[in-house]
Design an enzyme around this catalytic site. Structure first.
Site, short mmCIF file in Angstrom:
data_model
loop_
_atom_site.label_atom_id
_atom_site.label_comp_id
_atom_site.label_asym_id
_atom_site.label_seq_id
_atom_site.Cartn_x
_atom_site.Cartn_y
_atom_site.Cartn_z
N LYS A 148 0.84 -1.20 0.00
CA LYS A 148 0.00 0.00 0.00
C LYS A 148 0.87 1.25 0.00
O LYS A 148 1.99 1.25 0.51
CB LYS A 148 -0.90 -0.02 1.24
CG LYS A 148 -1.87 1.14 1.38
CD LYS A 148 -2.72 0.97 2.62
CE LYS A 148 -3.56 2.19 2.90
NZ LYS A 148 -4.52 2.48 1.83
N GLY A 150 2.49 4.66 1.10
CA GLY A 150 2.77 5.31 2.38
C GLY A 150 3.17 4.40 3.52
O GLY A 150 3.17 4.82 4.69
N VAL A 151 3.55 3.15 3.22
CA VAL A 151 3.92 2.23 4.31
C VAL A 151 5.43 2.06 4.46
O VAL A 151 5.89 1.30 5.31
CB VAL A 151 3.27 0.83 4.10
CG1 VAL A 151 1.76 0.93 4.15
CG2 VAL A 151 3.73 0.20 2.78
N GLY A 152 6.20 2.76 3.62
CA GLY A 152 7.66 2.67 3.75
C GLY A 152 8.31 1.73 2.77
O GLY A 152 9.39 1.18 3.06
N LYS A 153 7.69 1.52 1.58
CA LYS A 153 8.28 0.61 0.59
C LYS A 153 9.66 1.08 0.16
O LYS A 153 10.59 0.28 0.05
CB LYS A 153 7.37 0.51 -0.64
CG LYS A 153 6.06 -0.17 -0.43
CD LYS A 153 5.32 -0.41 -1.74
CE LYS A 153 5.04 0.89 -2.48
NZ LYS A 153 4.11 1.78 -1.75
N THR A 154 9.78 2.38 -0.13
CA THR A 154 11.05 2.89 -0.64
C THR A 154 12.14 2.80 0.42
O THR A 154 13.28 2.40 0.12
CB THR A 154 10.89 4.35 -1.12
OG1 THR A 154 9.90 4.38 -2.16
CG2 THR A 154 12.19 4.89 -1.66
N ASP A 177 8.33 3.35 -9.46
CA ASP A 177 7.25 4.16 -8.90
C ASP A 177 7.29 5.55 -9.51
O ASP A 177 8.30 6.26 -9.39
CB ASP A 177 7.41 4.25 -7.38
CG ASP A 177 6.20 4.87 -6.69
OD1 ASP A 177 5.38 5.50 -7.40
OD2 ASP A 177 6.09 4.74 -5.47
N ASN A 409 6.41 -2.08 9.20
CA ASN A 409 7.12 -0.89 9.69
C ASN A 409 6.34 -0.15 10.77
O ASN A 409 5.15 -0.39 10.96
CB ASN A 409 7.39 0.07 8.51
CG ASN A 409 8.45 -0.45 7.57
OD1 ASN A 409 9.45 -1.01 7.99
ND2 ASN A 409 8.24 -0.27 6.26
#
Length: 477
Positions: A148, A150-154, A177, A409
């Site tokens: 999703k 805004g969950v800290g993927k990057t 992205d 996270n």
């Protein structure tokens, strides 16, 4: 009728950087930004004010108490999927899916030193990720990080890549992205779309290396469409005469290219990943992807594009068998130019078609490619992550993607010992981020209205929850 744009953000450094970039791009395209909405603001983030401190403490307690339910939900779902035949028979390794909890930290993790620290604490020595770090396992592995927004993927994908480089691997970290947050995360200017060496600052001496690339999916798709136009001409060219059936076919093909499924641009861009795998030089490739919906469609698109190219080539053969139509459609000055452009485009498309087949094989190889789900312990994020896990495992039996790990996270401690760190981060981080965004909007020719929406103790879901959010949004504006 006028069109305006509402930019939605949260008060963090990476989100604010992305929002500023979005507003600049919209302005350059003549799109008016009427409003900026900042969600998840803790009311009165002044730790020196008693009422503000009380509000922040209540915010912390709500998050801490609520998160355990969703961590349990993640663990239960991972265990159920791991026990299925579909999961165990996909690839040679059938170890159960593991949820790694990454705690809430007191600073935003930006730059290689910070990412290296995060990795050293939670990834590098993690037994569940040992097979990615172990230097004796040097077969090329591809890790797709998704989840999703805004969950800290990057942050997670960058930290994982830095950790593998620190362990001695040659790593390529690639973002598909469109938000282009990778450069913000590693604190590098990645403009230009070229693979760049990333200095491993703050990492102990290692034989490993890290190269990074931000792909512009829309640019890659534009180049792909241009090659098709070179081969069969512009489907909208009304000057073409003769074979009406052929003209209709060309128009239908043009409509297909105008309505390509979401994720197509990323797949076209990922042709570069296939090249990296084939050329060698990297034994670990990490993909930082767009939010969940795009990523799921991206994984099923290579086959669609390969079939589409077959159709393009068949139409091209018809065009090239009719000299008059060929000349009119391509608007070429001479027969030699037509032939040269067509042959060049045909060669490029055939090469791209092979890359799509290779990409499809790469996604389907559970021993080489895996999906790492990134999430946070909230209801909406976990529910989306569980759906993603099930979709990847069961919904595409001809090409299931192996999920081996889930990273959660922003996990707060069970005993509340991190309350001071949390409150300090909120007090300092939110104020700084909000001020930066307000300063950016104030400098615009027509400054948009900035609305700060407070953090709610429950996620606003359903009609009544969304009505509460709407009322607050209107009140604040």
């Amino acid at each position: 009728t006028s069109t305006s744009f509402v930019v939605v953000s949260i008060p963090t450094k990476l989100s604010v950087a992305e929002s500023k970039r979005l507003m600049t791009e919209l302005q350059s395209q003549g799109v008016s930004v009427s409003d900026v909405v900042i969600n998840q603001c803790v009311e009165g983030s002044d730790a020196n004010d008693d009422s503000s401190a009380e509000a922040m403490l209540a915010y912390y307690e709500r998050r801490r108490v609520g998160q355990q339910r969703w961590i349990n939900e993640l663990n239960d779902s991972a265990a159920k999927v791991s026990a299925t035949a579909e999961y165990q028979e996909n690839g040679s390794a059938s170890n159960p899916i593991v949820v790694t909890k990454v705690p809430f930290v007191d600073v935003e993790l930006v730059g290689v030193p910070a990412l290296a620290y995060l990795g050293s604490q939670y990834f590098q020595a993690n037994p569940n990720l040992y097979y990615l770090m172990d230097q004796t396992q040097d077969d090329t592995r591809v890790v797709i990080c998704g989840g999703k927004g805004g969950v800290g993927k990057t942050t997670t994908s960058s930290s994982l890549a830095v950790s593998m480089a620190a362990a001695g691997h040659n790593v390529a970290l690639i973002s598909t992205d469109p938000a282009h947050s990778l450069g913000d995360a590693i604190d590098m200017n990645l403009a230009g779309g070229k693979l760049m060496d990333c200095p491993l600052i703050g990492v102990p001496p290692t034989d490993g290396s890290l190269s990074v690339l931000e792909i512009d999916p829309s640019e890659a798709l534009g180049q792909f469409k241009k090659v098709v136009d070179q081969l069969i001409g512009n489907p909208d060219d009304d000057t073409a005469t003769g074979d009406g059936g052929l003209k209709n076919t060309l128009r239908e093909l043009g409509e297909i290219f105008d309505t390509l499924p979401a994720g197509t641009d990323e797949v076209v861009a990922l042709a570069k990943v296939v090249n990296l795998v084939k050329k060698g030089g990297f034994d670990r490739i990490v993909l930082d992807t767009a939010p969940t919906g795009h990523t799921l469609r991206m994984l099923s698109t290579p086959g669609f594009l390969a079939d589409l190219i077959d159709r393009v080539l068949r139409i091209a053969a018809k065009v090239n068998n009719n000299a008059a139509i060929k000349m009119l459609i391509t608007s070429a000055a001479s027969g030699e130019e037509v032939e040269a452009a067509a042959e060049s485009a045909k060669s490029a498309l055939l090469s791209f078609q092979l890359q799509m087949w290779d990409l499809e094989d790469l996604f389907a190889d559970a021993d080489q490619t895996e999906f790492l789900i990134v999430t946070v312990p909230t209801e909406l994020a976990v529910r989306e992550s569980v759906r993603l896990l099930n979709d990847l495992t069961f919904e595409a039996p001809d090409m299931p993607i192996k999920v081996r790990n889930i990273v959660a996270n922003q996990v707060l401690s069970d005993d509340g010992t991190d309350v001071e760190v949390f409150l300090s981060r909120i007090a300092d981080g939110q104020v700084t981020a909000i001020n930066e965004l307000e300063t950016a909007t104030a400098s615009m020719v027509q400054p948009p209205t900035v609305t700060k929406v407070p953090y709610f103790d429950t996620e606003p879901r359903g009609v009544f929850g969304l009505k509460m959010l709407a009322d607050k949004l209107i009140d604040e504006s």
